[in-house]
Write an enzyme that holds these catalytic residues in place. Structure first.
Site, short mmCIF file in Angstrom:
data_model
loop_
_atom_site.label_atom_id
_atom_site.label_comp_id
_atom_site.label_asym_id
_atom_site.label_seq_id
_atom_site.Cartn_x
_atom_site.Cartn_y
_atom_site.Cartn_z
N ASN A 11 0.86 -1.18 0.00
CA ASN A 11 0.00 0.00 0.00
C ASN A 11 0.90 1.23 0.00
O ASN A 11 1.49 1.56 1.02
CB ASN A 11 -0.90 -0.03 1.25
CG ASN A 11 -1.67 1.27 1.43
OD1 ASN A 11 -1.80 2.07 0.50
ND2 ASN A 11 -2.19 1.50 2.63
N LYS A 13 0.15 4.29 -0.25
CA LYS A 13 -0.44 5.53 0.32
C LYS A 13 -0.19 6.70 -0.64
O LYS A 13 -0.22 6.50 -1.85
CB LYS A 13 0.10 5.80 1.72
CG LYS A 13 0.02 4.55 2.60
CD LYS A 13 0.23 4.82 4.04
CE LYS A 13 0.29 3.50 4.81
NZ LYS A 13 0.15 3.65 6.22
N HIS A 96 -9.63 1.51 4.94
CA HIS A 96 -8.32 1.60 5.60
C HIS A 96 -8.45 2.53 6.81
O HIS A 96 -9.22 3.50 6.78
CB HIS A 96 -7.28 2.14 4.61
CG HIS A 96 -5.89 2.07 5.15
ND1 HIS A 96 -5.39 3.00 6.04
CD2 HIS A 96 -4.90 1.16 4.95
CE1 HIS A 96 -4.14 2.66 6.36
NE2 HIS A 96 -3.83 1.56 5.71
N GLU A 98 -6.73 4.86 7.89
CA GLU A 98 -6.49 6.29 7.61
C GLU A 98 -7.74 6.92 6.98
O GLU A 98 -8.02 8.11 7.19
CB GLU A 98 -5.25 6.44 6.72
CG GLU A 98 -3.98 6.17 7.52
CD GLU A 98 -2.81 5.65 6.71
OE1 GLU A 98 -2.83 5.73 5.47
OE2 GLU A 98 -1.85 5.14 7.34
N GLU A 168 -5.74 -4.92 10.41
CA GLU A 168 -4.67 -3.95 10.63
C GLU A 168 -4.93 -3.21 11.94
O GLU A 168 -5.66 -2.20 11.95
CB GLU A 168 -4.62 -2.94 9.48
CG GLU A 168 -4.36 -3.56 8.13
CD GLU A 168 -3.75 -2.53 7.19
OE1 GLU A 168 -2.59 -2.73 6.81
OE2 GLU A 168 -4.42 -1.55 6.87
N GLY A 174 2.28 1.98 10.84
CA GLY A 174 3.29 3.05 10.79
C GLY A 174 3.93 3.35 12.13
O GLY A 174 4.46 4.44 12.34
N SER A 214 3.23 -2.33 10.37
CA SER A 214 4.67 -2.37 10.66
C SER A 214 5.35 -3.68 10.26
O SER A 214 6.28 -4.14 10.93
CB SER A 214 4.93 -2.05 12.13
OG SER A 214 4.57 -0.71 12.40
#
Ligand code: PEP
Length: 252
Positions: A11, A13, A96, A98, A168, A174, A214
């Site tokens: 991904n 991003k 996702h 985010e 996730e 991250g 991660s």
């Protein structure tokens, strides 16, 4: 023991230019020939066409990182399921963390997006995950159950079996705080049990559940070795051709 493919998706991003996309996909294509995994790259909308053309004739699948929850019409700035498919996407990340966090996507929006892409044969990768506070307060499983049952509400068995769930944990994305293989395995097994309860054993056995958060070349193998972890969704480490290649070339 049910046999499921292991699927590795990068991904990107909001990263990479068209030139970078071309050289990355061409480089990955060489490694993909030797890989035991199914490989996908979720790229920005503007890179789908370039990535898909560069990946032609290889096993690499190109996907979008998001999609509109409407088919067409006056929705300035949105990109529809048909548009991503037309550009060359065969899958789309949906929900996702985010998107849930910064763009206020809730389970109802996720559900509309999943139905919208399934209708035209684009595979949804439905992302779910709990926050740090939710895990610490013992609510992780109830949050995941809600995200699964509401996000997939109204879907037929065949549709559920055909999609991908990406577990996730928000605290792992991250953060360099990867979930241990034990925690990830236990949580994947829980998610599969939720699917089994609602859609039956056969669907649960076929469903691919990826882990994301991660992941890097050092920790990927231990996660992939777990029986209910059917692949990985990789953010940061997918930006480096060397790191991503090292993961797709692992032998598990
Ligand atoms: C992601 O954003 O899907 C992700 C897994 O990111 P990272 O690998 O950087 O934690």
């Amino acid at each position: 023991m049910p046999h499921r493919p292991k699927v590795i998706i990068g991904n990107w991003k909001m990263n990479k230019t068209i030139a970078e996309t071309k050289s990355f996909v061409a480089g990955l294509a060489l490694a993909a020939k030797e890989s035991a995994f199914q490989i996908g790259l979720a790229v920005p909308f503007t890179m789908i066409d370039t990535a898909a053309k560069t990946a032609e004739g290889t096993v690499i699948r190109i996907g979008a990182q998001n999609v509109a929850d409407r088919d067409e019409g006056p929705y300035t700035g949105e990109v529809s399921p048909k548009m991503i498919q037309d550009a060359g996407a065969s899958f789309a990340l949906i929900g996702h963390s985010e998107r849930r966090r910064y763009f206020r996507e809730d389970d109802a929006i996720v559900n509309r997006k999943i139905k919208g892409v399934l209708k035209i044969g684009v595979q949804p990768v439905c992302c779910i995950g709990e926050t740090q506070e939710e895990r610490q307060s013992g609510q992780a499983y109830s949050i995941l159950k809600r995200q699964l049952l509401h996000g997939l509400d109204g879907l037929e068995k065949e549709d559920v079996a055909s999609l991908i769930i990406a577990y996730e944990p928000v605290w792992a994305i991250g953060s360099h705080q990867v979930a241990t293989p034990e925690i990830a395995q236990e949580t994947h097994a829980f998610c599969r049990s939720v699917i089994k309860e609602k859609w039956g054993q056969q669907v649960a056995d076929r469903l691919v559940i990826q882990y994301g958060g991660s992941v890097n070349p050092m920790n990927a193998a231990a996660l992939l070795a777990e029986p209910d972890i059917d692949g990985l969704l990789i953010g940061n480490a997918s930006l480096s051709l060397e790191a991503f290649t090292n993961i797709v070339l692992l032998h598990v």
